[in-house]
Design a protein around this motif. Structure first.
Motif, PDB file in Angstrom:
ATOM      1  N   SER A 152     -21.616  40.542  68.697  1.00 44.34           N
ATOM      2  CA  SER A 152     -22.002  41.318  69.471  1.00 44.34           C
ATOM      3  C   SER A 152     -23.382  41.000  69.861  1.00 44.34           C
ATOM      4  N   ARG A 153     -23.918  40.124  69.056  1.00 41.46           N
ATOM      5  CA  ARG A 153     -25.460  40.048  69.215  1.00 41.46           C
ATOM      6  C   ARG A 153     -25.809  38.506  69.366  1.00 41.46           C
ATOM      7  N   ASP A 154     -26.693  38.197  70.430  1.00 44.78           N
ATOM      8  CA  ASP A 154     -26.918  36.828  70.705  1.00 44.78           C
ATOM      9  C   ASP A 154     -27.249  36.219  69.521  1.00 44.78           C
ATOM     10  N   PRO A 155     -26.918  35.038  68.901  1.00 50.95           N
ATOM     11  CA  PRO A 155     -26.762  34.371  67.751  1.00 50.95           C
ATOM     12  C   PRO A 155     -28.352  33.741  67.674  1.00 50.95           C
ATOM     13  N   TYR A 156     -28.741  33.520  68.764  1.00 54.89           N
ATOM     14  CA  TYR A 156     -30.296  32.936  68.917  1.00 54.89           C
ATOM     15  C   TYR A 156     -31.545  34.107  68.593  1.00 54.89           C
TER      16      TYR A 156
ATOM     17  N   MET B 128     -35.863  28.942  68.847  1.00 52.75           N
ATOM     18  CA  MET B 128     -34.807  29.175  67.774  1.00 52.75           C
ATOM     19  C   MET B 128     -33.796  28.289  68.157  1.00 52.75           C
ATOM     20  N   LYS B 129     -33.349  28.099  69.372  1.00 51.77           N
ATOM     21  CA  LYS B 129     -32.189  27.284  69.678  1.00 51.77           C
ATOM     22  C   LYS B 129     -32.431  25.778  69.635  1.00 51.77           C
ATOM     23  N   ALA B 130     -33.705  25.228  69.828  1.00 56.55           N
ATOM     24  CA  ALA B 130     -34.291  24.129  69.427  1.00 56.55           C
ATOM     25  C   ALA B 130     -34.089  23.463  67.925  1.00 56.55           C
ATOM     26  N   TRP B 131     -34.719  24.719  67.221  1.00 56.66           N
ATOM     27  CA  TRP B 131     -34.619  24.473  65.818  1.00 56.66           C
ATOM     28  C   TRP B 131     -33.197  24.479  65.194  1.00 56.66           C
TER      29      TRP B 131
ATOM     30  N   HIS C  28     -41.553  23.781  64.122  1.00 52.15           N
ATOM     31  CA  HIS C  28     -40.417  24.767  64.129  1.00 52.15           C
ATOM     32  C   HIS C  28     -40.664  25.724  63.033  1.00 52.15           C
ATOM     33  N   ASN C  29     -41.786  25.751  62.364  1.00 47.60           N
ATOM     34  CA  ASN C  29     -41.978  26.701  61.162  1.00 47.60           C
ATOM     35  C   ASN C  29     -41.504  28.012  61.506  1.00 47.60           C
ATOM     36  N   LEU C  30     -41.951  28.539  62.621  1.00 49.68           N
ATOM     37  CA  LEU C  30     -41.460  30.000  62.789  1.00 49.68           C
ATOM     38  C   LEU C  30     -40.316  30.217  62.974  1.00 49.68           C
ATOM     39  N   ALA C  31     -39.614  29.467  63.730  1.00 46.65           N
ATOM     40  CA  ALA C  31     -38.192  29.585  64.336  1.00 46.65           C
ATOM     41  C   ALA C  31     -37.357  29.280  62.855  1.00 46.65           C
ATOM     42  N   ARG C  32     -37.768  28.357  62.179  1.00 50.73           N
ATOM     43  CA  ARG C  32     -37.115  28.116  60.902  1.00 50.73           C
ATOM     44  C   ARG C  32     -37.151  29.338  59.894  1.00 50.73           C
ATOM     45  N   ARG C  33     -38.364  29.917  59.685  1.00 50.84           N
ATOM     46  CA  ARG C  33     -38.516  30.940  59.015  1.00 50.84           C
ATOM     47  C   ARG C  33     -37.699  32.092  59.427  1.00 50.84           C
ATOM     48  N   ALA C  34     -37.754  32.276  60.522  1.00 44.12           N
ATOM     49  CA  ALA C  34     -37.022  33.519  61.257  1.00 44.12           C
ATOM     50  C   ALA C  34     -35.269  33.026  61.156  1.00 44.12           C
ATOM     51  N   GLY C  35     -35.039  31.937  61.348  1.00 39.30           N
ATOM     52  CA  GLY C  35     -33.656  31.459  61.417  1.00 39.30           C
ATOM     53  C   GLY C  35     -32.962  31.739  60.186  1.00 39.30           C
ATOM     54  N   LEU C  36     -33.827  31.266  59.081  1.00 33.59           N
ATOM     55  CA  LEU C  36     -33.166  31.393  57.662  1.00 33.59           C
ATOM     56  C   LEU C  36     -33.277  32.805  57.352  1.00 33.59           C
ATOM     57  N   GLY C  37     -34.143  33.703  57.734  1.00 34.26           N
ATOM     58  CA  GLY C  37     -34.059  35.205  57.562  1.00 34.26           C
ATOM     59  C   GLY C  37     -32.669  35.627  58.079  1.00 34.26           C
ATOM     60  N   ARG C  38     -32.320  35.315  59.271  1.00 33.88           N
ATOM     61  CA  ARG C  38     -31.009  35.840  59.697  1.00 33.88           C
ATOM     62  C   ARG C  38     -29.705  35.091  59.194  1.00 33.88           C
ATOM     63  N   TYR C  39     -29.996  33.914  58.762  1.00 38.37           N
ATOM     64  CA  TYR C  39     -28.842  32.966  58.331  1.00 38.37           C
ATOM     65  C   TYR C  39     -29.419  32.216  57.155  1.00 38.37           C
ATOM     66  N   PRO C  40     -29.410  32.815  55.948  1.00 39.88           N
ATOM     67  CA  PRO C  40     -30.025  32.239  54.966  1.00 39.88           C
ATOM     68  C   PRO C  40     -29.102  31.148  54.355  1.00 39.88           C
TER      69      PRO C  40
END
Length: 458
Positions: free
Chosen positions: A309-313, A344-347, A364-376
């Motif tokens: 229901s939510r954009d994966p990115y 986020m998509k690129a990372w 990619h540090n910012l996207a990586r940190r945020a991405g791992l926050g949602r998908y640990p």
């Protein structure tokens, strides 16, 4: 596409468009009317033959060869020009075999038409670049267009460009054989090396099954009116790691166009170009895309719930000390500033493409940190034992099930593009239903897992 702009005046963007929208020359056509035959004879007798005679011996046997290649070449050239696009053709030595008249006849015709200012060319190229630390190759075939002089010459013989089809028959590309449909490559030995192509034993049960599936697809998709706007002769599948002892057709396996046809799946401009060029079942098309396909599949393989229901990115910076706002969709219900979707998509592309969340460097540090926050769980990518070739295989098998439903149950056309299906606009709902059902059947029946994630489709 830029047929009227003089070649020396074409800007780089115009040249790129000309190559992007050009149509592959199949060289299977021939003249069908007296006017078409007269045009071919005129060019052979007054352009090609004198050109050859001035440079060497003109053998009577060569005349038939010149007629064969000129008829086929003109058919593709005029057909493409009638819809305002160029033609493209591989002109390297290895691509010359099997053409009407033979390679020498093609070279003589090409040189003669060029000197007579009846055709113009955009040279092809091969360029290499780095991606995920490995060497990638981008190539463009030589593109051709008729000059105004050739169009006028055709008109003097009673052939209007808009009515080319009354005077020339496109023919039909030869159906690919079983050995052309399935490709097996060896394991990539280094990031910069190219995997070796290996022989395929079509008596192997899995190989025979894959080929049988591809042959059914070929017959369905080659039906008259099914796929138009591009040169299309069928689909093939490419598998990797074929020299590993545990190989059993389970790595990669994506669908691709045949080598001599238009590579629609990697057209420059991607979906927008395909929507403009391709017609399926004689209608305009749309792409039904699996959003974050590999991430979705990975959730299913790991037995983890997936929120479609939510954009994966959609991710937020959860750095310590960041001013947070309430967001029930993030861990602990709090989030910081939203991260740019494309970053986020690129990372994620790099992380899943290398099985390494640290890949890509500090940018990619910012996207990586945020991405791992949602998908640990992505922090464990290096140890999961699920690599990009595995994910691409699962993705291709899901598309295979969806295509079978569209073909057998609904009798409609489609084209696969890695994580998407191209269909006629009226069949978008059918395609979405087929893809959703394919996910369920694949995880439950093929893999013996839970029903699997419900994909987010766009």
């Amino acid at each position: 596409m830029h047929l009227s702009t003089p070649l020396p005046d074409m800007e780089e963007a115009q040249r790129r468009d000309a190559r992007t929208y050009s149509r592959a020359m199949m060289l299977t056509g021939s003249p069908r009317s007296p006017e078409g035959i007269r045009l071919v004879d005129l060019i052979v007798e007054e352009v090609i033959s004198p050109y050859k005679a001035m440079r060497g011996q003109l053998r009577p046997s060569s005349i038939l060869k010149y007629r064969a290649i000129t008829g086929a070449f003109l058919t593709d050239l005029l057909a493409a020009a009638s819809v305002d696009v160029w033609c493209k053709l591989a002109t390297n030595t290895n691509a010359q075999s099997g053409r009407p008249g033979g390679p020498q006849a093609f070279k003589t015709m090409r040189d003669a038409l060029g000197e007579a200012e009846l055709i113009e060319e955009l040279p092809g190229y091969i360029r290499t670049f780095s991606l995920f630390g490995g060497k990638q190759t981008k190539a463009a075939r030589t593109s051709f267009r008729p000059t105004a002089k050739l169009v006028e010459l055709a008109e003097t013989q009673g052939i209007a460009l808009t009515e080319w089809h009354k005077h020339f028959d496109m023919g039909r590309p030869a159906a690919p054989g079983a050995t052309d449909l399935l490709e097996k490559r060896g394991e990539k030995k280094s990031k910069s090396s190219e995997p070796k192509r290996l022989a395929v034993n079509l008596t192997e049960p899995m190989a025979a099954k894959i080929v049988a599936d591809l042959q059914r697809l070929k017959e369905h998709l080659r039906a008259p009116g099914r796929i138009e706007g591009i040169a299309f002769s069928g689909l093939r599948r490419v598998f990797n790691n074929g020299d590993r002892p545990d190989f059993n057709w389970q790595w990669h396996g994506r669908y691709y166009s045949m080598p001599e046809a238009d590579p629609y799946e990697r057209m420059e401009g991607s979906a927008e170009t395909r929507k403009r060029v391709i017609r399926i079942d004689e209608q305009e098309v749309e792409e039904v895309d699996i959003s974050a396909s590999h991430l979705t599949i990975l959730h299913g393989l790991l037995g983890m719930p997936f929120d479609n229901s939510r954009d994966p990115y959609e991710v937020y910076d959860l750095a310590p000390g960041t001013a947070s706002v309430r967001d029930s969709g993030t861990p602990r219900g709090f989030s910081g500033p939203k991260v740019d979707r494309e970053k986020m998509k690129a990372w994620l592309l790099i992380a899943l493409g290398t099985s390494d969340p640290a890949a890509g460097g500090s940018k990619h540090n910012l996207a990586r940190r945020a991405g791992l926050g949602r998908y640990p769980f992505l922090a464990d990518l290096p140890s999961l034992g699920i690599g990009p070739l595995d994910l691409q295989f699962h993705e291709a098998e899901i598309l295979r099930l969806a295509m079978e439903e569209l073909m057998l149950d609904h009798k409609v056309g489609f084209l696969p593009v890695h994580d998407a299906l191209i269909v006629a606009k009226p069949n978008i709902r059918l395609a979405k239903s087929a893809l959703t059902g394919a996910f369920t059947r694949y995880f439950r029946e093929t893999l013996g897992l839970a029903a699997g994630p419900e994909p987010r489709l766009s």
